[in-house]
Enzyme design. Structure first.
Site, short mmCIF file in Angstrom:
data_model
loop_
_atom_site.label_atom_id
_atom_site.label_comp_id
_atom_site.label_asym_id
_atom_site.label_seq_id
_atom_site.Cartn_x
_atom_site.Cartn_y
_atom_site.Cartn_z
N HIS A 1 -7.86 -5.55 -0.20
CA HIS A 1 -6.57 -4.87 -0.14
C HIS A 1 -5.72 -5.36 1.03
O HIS A 1 -4.50 -5.47 0.93
CB HIS A 1 -6.80 -3.37 -0.02
CG HIS A 1 -5.55 -2.56 0.08
ND1 HIS A 1 -4.61 -2.53 -0.92
CD2 HIS A 1 -5.08 -1.76 1.07
CE1 HIS A 1 -3.61 -1.74 -0.56
NE2 HIS A 1 -3.86 -1.27 0.64
N ASP B 1 -8.55 -6.81 -4.63
CA ASP B 1 -8.13 -5.49 -4.15
C ASP B 1 -8.67 -4.43 -5.11
O ASP B 1 -8.17 -4.24 -6.21
CB ASP B 1 -6.60 -5.43 -4.08
CG ASP B 1 -6.07 -4.11 -3.52
OD1 ASP B 1 -6.87 -3.19 -3.28
OD2 ASP B 1 -4.85 -4.01 -3.33
N SER C 1 0.83 -1.19 0.00
CA SER C 1 0.00 0.00 0.00
C SER C 1 0.88 1.26 0.00
O SER C 1 1.71 1.42 -0.89
CB SER C 1 -0.95 -0.04 1.21
OG SER C 1 -1.98 0.91 1.07
#
Length: 397
Positions: A368, A335, A169
Site C-alpha cells: 500500500h 496493495d 489512501s
C-alpha cells in the site's frame, strides 16, 4: 483571525496582488461567524486549520493543487517536519521544483485535517466551553467534514476552484469526496490506492488499533491530557498493527526475512529476536512522539464511516453524475489494504457516469505504501496526466 491576515499579507508579492508563498506555514481561524457544519448534525466553532503552501498562485488563481494527506500524515508534505526533523516532508519524491507536482509551476496547498493533531482543531485542543482539552467530547468527524473544512479554507484564500486535487489512501477518499461534493471546483482529480468505501477488513484493523489505545491504563477514558498521561504503549501497538497493512509479504521478506536482530541465535525469550520485530517496535515508539492517541481514534473512525455510494442512494455512479472533472485513478498490484478491485469499482462508476477517466495499475511488490515510495511508473503516469490536464486548463509553462 488577525494572525492569519498578517501571515497572508507577508506573502504578497511586493509588485502585485498575487499571493506568493514558498514553504509557508499558516493557521486560519474560523470564529463563531463561520461554524463548520458536521455530518453528525452538530457545528464546530471556533476552529483552526493549519496548512502549508508552496509555490506561487498565478494572477487568475487557476494553478492551485490541493494535496490531501493520509491517516497519519499532516500539512508538511514537502518540508522539514517540526517534530521528527525529517527533511522533505512525507512526499518528497512527488512535490517540489521539477517534480510531478511542480512547485515552480503550481501553487500547492496541504492542510492538516479536522480532528488532526498538528495545528488543526482536534480532540487534544482546548474546548472553549470548558477550558479543558476536548478529549472524547470532540464531535465525531467524517471525510465529508474534512473536505468541507478544506473548502472553507480555499474560500478564505480566495481560491474558487482547484486545478487538481490529489491524495493516496485516506487522502484518496478526500479526493473522491471533493469530486462528488464540489465537481465545479475540481478540474482534475487523482485518487491513489484508495476506495469509495472502507471495507469490513479495514474497519476490523482499525478497531484493533482503537482497542489497543483504549486498553492502555494511561488512556484515562480519553482524558489523559488532563491527567498528564499518555497512552503511548497502546498507541504504539496500534501503529505497529497498522504498519503491517501498509506493506506486502514480499516486501517484508525482501527487507527482513527471518533475519535475527543483532544476535547469532534466538534467545528463547520475548526480546526482539527478529529484525521485523525490532523494526515494528521502532515504528511504534517514534509514532507516539508526533501523533495524538485520540486523534488516531477520530481519524480512523472517519475512514470507517466513508461510503460515497451510500450518500447517493447506494449507486456510486450517481456521485459523479454530469461531472466535468478529469480523473486519473492509480492502484498497485501488491496493495492488499486497498486492492486494485477497490480502485476498479471507482473506475467503473466513473465510466458509468461518462466521466473522463484514466486508470493505471502499477506492478510493484511494495504494498500500500507504494504511492509514497520511488515508483518510476507512477511518477511518469502522473507527470504525463498533470501536464496534459494543465495544457487543457490553459496553464503555460
Amino acid at each position: 483571525m488577525m494572525s492569519e491576515k498578517r501571515e497572508l499579507k507577508a506573502g504578497l508579492d511586493a509588485d502585485s496582488d498575487v499571493l506568493r508563498v514558498n514553504a509557508v506555514s499558516a493557521v486560519a481561524t474560523f470564529g463563531p461567524e463561520a461554524p463548520l457544519a458536521l455530518d453528525s448534525g452538530v457545528s464546530l466553532s471556533p476552529f483552526n486549520i493549519a496548512y502549508q503552501t508552496y509555490g506561487r498562485l498565478n494572477a487568475d488563481k487557476s494553478n492551485a493543487i490541493l494535496v490531501c494527506h493520509a491517516l497519519t500524515g499532516d500539512q508538511h508534505v514537502a518540508s522539514r517536519h517540526p517534530i521528527t526533523g525529517k527533511a522533505g516532508g512525507w512526499w518528497p519524491l512527488m512535490v517540489g521544483p521539477g517534480l510531478p507536482i511542480d512547485t515552480d509551476r503550481f501553487f500547492v496547498i496541504c492542510q492538516n485535517v479536522i480532528g488532526g493533531c498538528m495545528g488543526t482543531t482536534g480532540p487534544k485542543d482546548i474546548d472553549p466551553k470548558t477550558g479543558k482539552p476536548y478529549g472524547l467530547s470532540f464531535p465525531v468527524i467524517t471525510i465529508g467534514d474534512m473536505v468541507r473544512a478544506q473548502a472553507m479554507l480555499l474560500d478564505r484564500l480566495g481560491i474558487k476552484d482547484l486545478f487538481c486535487v490529489i491524495g493516496g489512501s485516506m487522502g484518496g477518499m478526500q479526493v473522491l469526496q471533493w469530486a462528488a461534493a464540489y465537481p465545479e471546483r475540481v478540474f482534475c482529480a487523482i485518487p491513489l490506492a484508495t476506495a469509495a468505501r472502507h471495507s469490513a477488513q479495514n474497519i476490523a484493523f482499525h478497531e484493533v488499533g482503537r482497542q489497543a489505545i483504549m486498553a492502555d491504563p494511561d488512556w484515562q477514558g480519553g482524558d489523559y491530557l488532563g491527567e498528564d498521561k499518555n497512552p503511548s504503549k497502546g498507541l504504539a501497538v496500534a501503529r505497529m498493527a497498522a504498519h503491517i497493512t501498509y506493506l506486502s509479504e514480499a516486501a517484508l521478506h525482501r527487507k527482513f526475512g527471518r533475519n535475527l536482530q543483532n544476535r547469532e541465535k534466538v534467545t528463547y525469550g520475548f526480546d526482539a529476536d527478529f529484525q521485523i520485530e525490532s523494526y515494528l517496535r521502532h515504528q511504534g515508539m517514534t509514532f507516539v512522539d508526533r501523533f495524538d492517541a485520540n486523534s488516531y481514534l477520530y481519524i480512523t473512525r472517519a475512514m470507517d464511516y466513508f461510503d460515497l455510494a451510500a450518500e447517493h442512494g447506494g449507486v456510486l455512479a450517481k456521485a459523479f453524475k454530469n461531472t466535468k472533472t478529469r480523473f486519473c485513478v492509480v492502484s498497485f498490484t501488491s496493495d492488499w489494504l486497498f486492492p486494485t478491485s477497490d480502485n476498479r469499482q471507482i473506475v467503473h462508476a466513473l465510466n458509468a457516469a461518462a466521466a473522463n477517466v484514466s486508470f493505471v495499475e502499477i506492478d510493484t511488490d511494495k504494498g500500500h505504501d507504494a504511492f509514497l515510495l520511488d515508483e518510476p511508473e507512477m511518477f511518469a503516469t502522473l507527470t504525463g496526466f498533470i501536464a496534459s490536464a494543465a495544457e487543457r486548463r490553459g496553464l503555460g509553462r
